[in-house]
Design an enzyme around this catalytic site. Structure first.
Site, PDB file in Angstrom:
ATOM      1  N   HIS A  73     -12.807  -2.666   4.195  1.00  0.00           N
ATOM      2  CA  HIS A  73     -11.362  -2.877   4.357  1.00  0.00           C
ATOM      3  C   HIS A  73     -10.883  -2.327   5.711  1.00  0.00           C
ATOM      4  CE1 HIS A  73      -7.131  -2.474   2.269  1.00  0.00           C
ATOM      5  NE2 HIS A  73      -7.035  -2.907   3.515  1.00  0.00           N
ATOM      6  N   TYR A 108     -13.824  14.954  21.259  1.00  0.00           N
ATOM      7  CA  TYR A 108     -12.457  14.562  20.921  1.00  0.00           C
ATOM      8  C   TYR A 108     -12.362  14.027  19.499  1.00  0.00           C
ATOM      9  CZ  TYR A 108      -7.719  13.860  22.660  1.00  0.00           C
ATOM     10  OH  TYR A 108      -6.369  13.953  22.870  1.00  0.00           O
ATOM     11  N   GLU A 168       0.813  -1.219   0.000  1.00  0.00           N
ATOM     12  CA  GLU A 168       0.000   0.000   0.000  1.00  0.00           C
ATOM     13  C   GLU A 168       0.848   1.272   0.000  1.00  0.00           C
ATOM     14  OE1 GLU A 168      -2.825  -0.788  -0.714  1.00  0.00           O
ATOM     15  OE2 GLU A 168      -3.844  -2.145   0.655  1.00  0.00           O
ATOM     16  N   HIS A 214      -6.735  -2.757  10.247  1.00  0.00           N
ATOM     17  CA  HIS A 214      -7.977  -3.512  10.039  1.00  0.00           C
ATOM     18  C   HIS A 214      -8.638  -3.658  11.410  1.00  0.00           C
ATOM     19  CE1 HIS A 214      -6.238  -5.775   6.245  1.00  0.00           C
ATOM     20  NE2 HIS A 214      -6.188  -4.445   6.134  1.00  0.00           N
ATOM     21  N   HIS A 237      -2.427   2.544   8.790  1.00  0.00           N
ATOM     22  CA  HIS A 237      -3.550   1.813   8.176  1.00  0.00           C
ATOM     23  C   HIS A 237      -3.782   0.556   8.994  1.00  0.00           C
ATOM     24  CE1 HIS A 237      -6.096  -0.561   5.668  1.00  0.00           C
ATOM     25  NE2 HIS A 237      -5.137  -1.401   5.322  1.00  0.00           N
TER      26      HIS A 237
END
Ligand SMILES: O=C(O)[C@@H](O)C(=O)COP(=O)(O)O
Ligand SMILES: [Zn+2]
Length: 210
Positions: free
Chosen positions: A160, A120, A74, A95, A93
């Site tokens: 994703h 927040y 990625e 999951h 990134h």
């Protein structure tokens, strides 16, 4: 910070996220901007729990692999964000469970998947645009993120998981943790009568910093 200190910080923060359940198996990737203008990233297929500082990958802004193990598949979308967001110096990134669950829902607002109900979230993330589903590693993810990078600090890849930016890796990790907790609350509150923050309350928070 020196390159060595940044390498050690990536290993430490990744392991911390792994141990607290924000990352599992080989899922997710991290990157940060190095003092020389190149980028440090997690190798493809690596576990956040077992990174080795010397084996982290270094790439240039064009994605050329300069050293270390083979970079994340990625890396192109990470670089697309750096090119279009001058304040971004690190990217996470994941999951993670709740954000990934959210990313699988039909009918999300593509401009903002989580309507604000806590301060927040507004202060750290603001809005969460949704990138339509593309298979992991698809170069089109970079194009989609490049189009939105200047206007947002985090993104949700449909079916994703999240992509979160920060001024440094600690900031990006803190933003990621806040966003994951916000998704958990959003799913807990689903179907309940939520008092959302008003537009005036959101405006009052925006621009005040964290
Ligand atoms: O979901 C995927 O396959 C990737 O987006 C990912 O999270 C891990 O890919 P690598 O960074 O290449 O290990
Ligand atoms: Zn992924």
């Amino acid at each position: 910070m020196t390159e060595q200190a940044l390498r050690e910080e990536m290993v430490t923060l990744a392991r911390s996220m792994f141990e607290r359940g924000y990352a599992t198996g080989g899922a997710g990737n991290l990157s940060l901007k190095l003092p020389d203008g190149n980028f440090l990233t997690t190798p493809t297929g690596s576990s956040f729990g077992r990174l080795v500082a010397e084996r982290l990958s270094v790439v240039d802004i064009d994605g050329n692999h300069l050293s270390g193990d083979r970079p994340s598949k990625e890396i192109a979308f990470h670089l697309a964000i750096y090119r279009n967001s001058p304040d971004c110096n690190a990217i996470v990134h994941l999951h993670s469970t709740y954000l990934t669950a959210l990313s699988c829902l039909e009918g999300l607002d593509s401009d903002n998947a989580i309507k604000p109900f806590t301060p927040y979230y507004v202060m750290r993330v603001g809005q969460l645009p949704v990138i339509p589903y593309l298979r992991p590693g698809d170069p089109q993810i970079a194009t989609e993120l490049a189009n939105r990078a200047a206007d947002y600090r985090a993104f949700l890849l449909a079916n994703h998981g999240p992509v979160i930016t920060g001024t440094d890796l600690r900031d990006a990790v803190d933003n990621a943790e806040e966003l994951e907790e916000t998704a958990k609350l959003a799913l807990m509150l689903d179907g309940k009568a939520i008092r959302y923050l008003t537009d005036a309350e959101v405006s009052d928070l925006e621009g005040r910093g964290k």
